[in-house]
Design a protein around this motif. Structure first.
Motif, short mmCIF file in Angstrom:
data_model
loop_
_atom_site.label_atom_id
_atom_site.label_comp_id
_atom_site.label_asym_id
_atom_site.label_seq_id
_atom_site.Cartn_x
_atom_site.Cartn_y
_atom_site.Cartn_z
N UNK A 230 71.51 9.66 -60.37
CA UNK A 230 72.19 9.21 -61.57
C UNK A 230 72.79 10.57 -62.32
N UNK A 231 72.47 11.82 -61.86
CA UNK A 231 72.80 13.06 -62.54
C UNK A 231 74.04 13.47 -61.67
N UNK A 232 74.75 12.70 -60.85
CA UNK A 232 75.69 13.32 -59.91
C UNK A 232 76.80 14.01 -60.60
N UNK A 233 77.22 13.22 -61.99
CA UNK A 233 78.18 14.01 -62.62
C UNK A 233 77.47 13.91 -64.39
N UNK A 234 77.70 15.04 -64.77
CA UNK A 234 77.04 14.97 -65.97
C UNK A 234 78.16 15.71 -67.27
N UNK A 235 77.98 14.84 -68.38
CA UNK A 235 78.93 15.56 -69.30
C UNK A 235 78.34 16.57 -70.13
N UNK A 236 78.95 17.77 -69.94
CA UNK A 236 78.31 18.75 -70.46
C UNK A 236 79.21 19.75 -71.46
N UNK A 237 79.17 20.00 -72.83
CA UNK A 237 80.03 20.59 -73.66
C UNK A 237 81.38 19.73 -73.60
N UNK B 182 77.09 17.81 -60.95
CA UNK B 182 75.69 18.17 -61.13
C UNK B 182 75.59 19.13 -62.33
N UNK B 183 76.60 18.94 -63.31
CA UNK B 183 76.72 19.83 -64.60
C UNK B 183 76.96 21.12 -64.17
N UNK B 184 77.55 21.32 -63.11
CA UNK B 184 77.87 22.78 -62.64
C UNK B 184 79.40 23.14 -62.25
#
Length: 385
Positions: free
Chosen positions: A215-222, A228-230
């Motif tokens: 479920x964390x393969x794509x993450x909305x970050x900033x 992966x948030x990277x």
């Protein structure tokens, strides 16, 4: 115009104008010309017409690399002739994009020779062979230079050969075709490449399909979607730390290491490929790293190419992008030009542009008697401070 804090940040780096001053240079030499942070080759001739190239550096180390090869596309005398364009937009460092600039075309020629002709499969094989070679280099240097595992590059390739156009893309660089719409007598922009950036909903859907248990393969970050948030791109050459578990552990920096092990590559190296016939209405191609497209729309870029002389048109596009970057920060273009590399990255990315004109009477030629042409974009831009 510019905030006091920002002025304090950039003031030590301001100096007399570094690019565009020698605007009368005609870019006549094969290797191009250097003007501060700007490298350009205003004009030249490829198998199928004219071309123009330009690169502007923003990063402390230039991460964009590019090439134009025109003439034989294989090592066989009877093999196909045409034009090969590569745009390599690196991230995390210049090593992967530089590696592509040195190895991809040679692999491409090798597979064209083995196949005894051009095909989409030839391009895919060249991408994957170059990827394997780079990952082997990462493995060899793992103990002494583990950070190499976090370096990668987008890879956009275009090949014009025997009246056909081949476009292959892994990452978020873009190629746009300028096509004459005879009914309205206008040149319209047609985007040919498919971009692999997590900001695009279809890319996020593809990632979820490929990794249904994560479920964390794509993450909305900033406010930015990241794999992966990277990382924003879902396909690339390199980025070994997201391709193989063996490179996602110490001594790699903790910020690149995932908390859970993975059993299949998170990023892909396979390009999305388009093959299409070229028609007399197809006027030109604009290949560029995403630094250009962050500032200009596809149609804006096509309008510039259509409305100005061919000579120096890539430099014109770079200048238009810099004007937009300056406008966004409420500063003058003349002041933006004074900011040196490194700090310049706060205002815009490295930008590479190759404009390939398609002269209809030359597009379908399969053999060329002219000299072999090989131009490496940004060839003279300093690599480090």
């Amino acid at each position: 115009m510019v905030s006091t804090t920002l002025m304090k940040l950039v003031a030590p780096c301001w100096k007399p104008s570094v690019e565009g001053e020698n605007s009368n240079n005609r870019g006549g030499d094969v290797s191009g010309r250097l003007d501060g942070l700007l490298w350009y080759k205003d004009s030249g001739h490829h198998v199928n017409g004219d071309f123009s190239m330009a690169v502007i550096q923003a990063n402390n180390l230039l991460e964009d690399h590019s090439q134009l090869e025109s003439g034989p596309l294989s090592s066989l005398e009877s093999g196909p002739h045409g034009t090969f364009v590569g745009i390599y937009d690196g991230h995390g460092g210049p090593e992967a994009s530089r590696f592509l600039n040195e190895h991809l075309f040679n692999n491409f020629k090798k597979f064209t020779s083995e196949n005894q002709g051009m095909s989409a499969d030839v391009i895919t094989k060249a991408f994957l062979a170059t990827e394997e070679e780079f990952l082997s280099l990462v493995k060899k240097q793992w103990i002494i230079k583990p950070l190499l595992a976090s370096v990668g590059s987008c890879c956009l390739v275009g090949v014009v050969c025997s009246g056909l156009l081949y476009i292959a893309n892994a990452g978020d660089s873009r190629v746009v075709l300028g096509r004459l719409e005879k009914t309205v007598k206008q040149v319209k922009a047609v985007q040919l490449s498919i971009e692999h950036n997590a900001s695009i909903e279809s890319v996020r859907e593809e990632l979820h399909l490929l990794h249904p248990d994560d479920p964390q393969i794509v993450v909305l970050k900033h406010k930015v979607w990241r794999v992966k948030g990277l990382i924003q791109v879902s396909r690339s050459i390199g980025d070994a730390y997201l391709k193989r578990q063996e490179f996602n552990k110490e001594p790699l920096l903790a910020k690149f290491r995932l908390s859970e092990p993975f059993h299949k590559p998170i990023l892909k190296a396979e390009p999305t490929i388009l093959v299409q016939k070229l028609y007399p209405e197809d006027q030109f191609l604009i290949f560029a790293s995403d630094g250009l497209w962050e500032q200009l729309s596809s149609q804006e870029a096509v309008d510039i190419v259509q409305n100005y002389p061919r000579n120096g048109i890539a430099r014109k596009l770079v200048k238009a992008a810099l004007h937009e970057a300056a406008k966004k920060r409420e500063m003058r273009y003349s002041d933006l030009k004074k900011i040196d590399r490194g700090v310049r990255r706060h205002f815009h990315d490295d930008i590479t542009v190759v404009v390939l004109f398609l002269d209809s009477h030359l597009v379908s030629r399969s053999y060329w008697h002219g000299p072999l042409l090989s131009v490496k974009g940004g060839g003279g831009v300093p690599a480090s401070t």
